[in-house]
Design a protein around this motif. Sequence first.
Motif, PDB file in Angstrom:
ATOM      1  N   LYS A  67       0.836  -1.206   0.000  1.00  0.00           N
ATOM      2  CA  LYS A  67       0.000   0.000   0.000  1.00  0.00           C
ATOM      3  C   LYS A  67       0.869   1.254   0.000  1.00  0.00           C
ATOM      4  N   ALA A  68       1.962   1.224   0.751  1.00  0.00           N
ATOM      5  CA  ALA A  68       2.868   2.384   0.794  1.00  0.00           C
ATOM      6  C   ALA A  68       3.495   2.629  -0.575  1.00  0.00           C
ATOM      7  N   GLU A  69       3.884   1.540  -1.265  1.00  0.00           N
ATOM      8  CA  GLU A  69       4.462   1.684  -2.598  1.00  0.00           C
ATOM      9  C   GLU A  69       3.431   2.190  -3.592  1.00  0.00           C
ATOM     10  N   GLU A 115       1.557   6.696  -6.906  1.00  0.00           N
ATOM     11  CA  GLU A 115       0.472   7.647  -7.184  1.00  0.00           C
ATOM     12  C   GLU A 115       0.965   9.078  -6.981  1.00  0.00           C
ATOM     13  N   ALA A 116       1.754   9.294  -5.925  1.00  0.00           N
ATOM     14  CA  ALA A 116       2.323  10.624  -5.685  1.00  0.00           C
ATOM     15  C   ALA A 116       3.276  11.023  -6.818  1.00  0.00           C
ATOM     16  N   LEU A 117       4.053  10.069  -7.319  1.00  0.00           N
ATOM     17  CA  LEU A 117       4.953  10.359  -8.442  1.00  0.00           C
ATOM     18  C   LEU A 117       4.173  10.709  -9.704  1.00  0.00           C
ATOM     19  N   ARG A 152       2.827  14.193  -9.198  1.00  0.00           N
ATOM     20  CA  ARG A 152       3.922  15.162  -9.333  1.00  0.00           C
ATOM     21  C   ARG A 152       4.275  15.357 -10.804  1.00  0.00           C
ATOM     22  N   HIS A 153       4.370  14.261 -11.542  1.00  0.00           N
ATOM     23  CA  HIS A 153       4.684  14.319 -12.973  1.00  0.00           C
ATOM     24  C   HIS A 153       3.631  15.155 -13.713  1.00  0.00           C
ATOM     25  N   HIS A 154       2.357  14.853 -13.454  1.00  0.00           N
ATOM     26  CA  HIS A 154       1.278  15.578 -14.119  1.00  0.00           C
ATOM     27  C   HIS A 154       1.334  17.072 -13.766  1.00  0.00           C
ATOM     28  N   GLY A 155       1.601  17.383 -12.500  1.00  0.00           N
ATOM     29  CA  GLY A 155       1.698  18.781 -12.083  1.00  0.00           C
ATOM     30  C   GLY A 155       2.830  19.522 -12.776  1.00  0.00           C
ATOM     31  N   ILE A 164      13.630  12.553  -9.375  1.00  0.00           N
ATOM     32  CA  ILE A 164      13.167  11.631  -8.335  1.00  0.00           C
ATOM     33  C   ILE A 164      12.561  10.367  -8.933  1.00  0.00           C
ATOM     34  N   GLU A 165      11.730  10.508  -9.941  1.00  0.00           N
ATOM     35  CA  GLU A 165      10.996   9.369 -10.493  1.00  0.00           C
ATOM     36  C   GLU A 165      11.911   8.250 -10.994  1.00  0.00           C
ATOM     37  N   PRO A 166      12.940   8.523 -11.785  1.00  0.00           N
ATOM     38  CA  PRO A 166      13.783   7.410 -12.223  1.00  0.00           C
ATOM     39  C   PRO A 166      14.537   6.746 -11.068  1.00  0.00           C
ATOM     40  N   MET A 167      14.913   7.525 -10.053  1.00  0.00           N
ATOM     41  CA  MET A 167      15.600   6.932  -8.906  1.00  0.00           C
ATOM     42  C   MET A 167      14.686   5.950  -8.178  1.00  0.00           C
TER      43      MET A 167
END
Length: 84
Positions: free
Chosen positions: A29-31, A36-38, A41-44, A76-79
């Motif tokens: 669930k945390a992942e 979802e947060a990534l 963030r990407h969309h924003g 952040i996303e690729p990391m």
Amino acid sequence: MENILRNRSIRRSEQPPIGDDKIIRYLSKAEERLYEALRSRHHGLVTARASANEWRGDRGYDLYPVFRDDEFVDHIEPMVHISH
């Protein structure tokens, strides 16, 4: 310098073993929340860049490069993807 590079060729490095794991690991669930947060963030960031380019275009400024949906727009996303 050229001799050093030739002696340390990446071609001679060993290939990591490829696992034949039959076990499928599902996201916790945390992942799921992290991904979802990534996505959010990407969309924003994509939306903000489009808005900034519209503003800059209206005022005659040079436009920033356009972010596409199929590319990473921050560091952040690729990391996170690599670490999982």
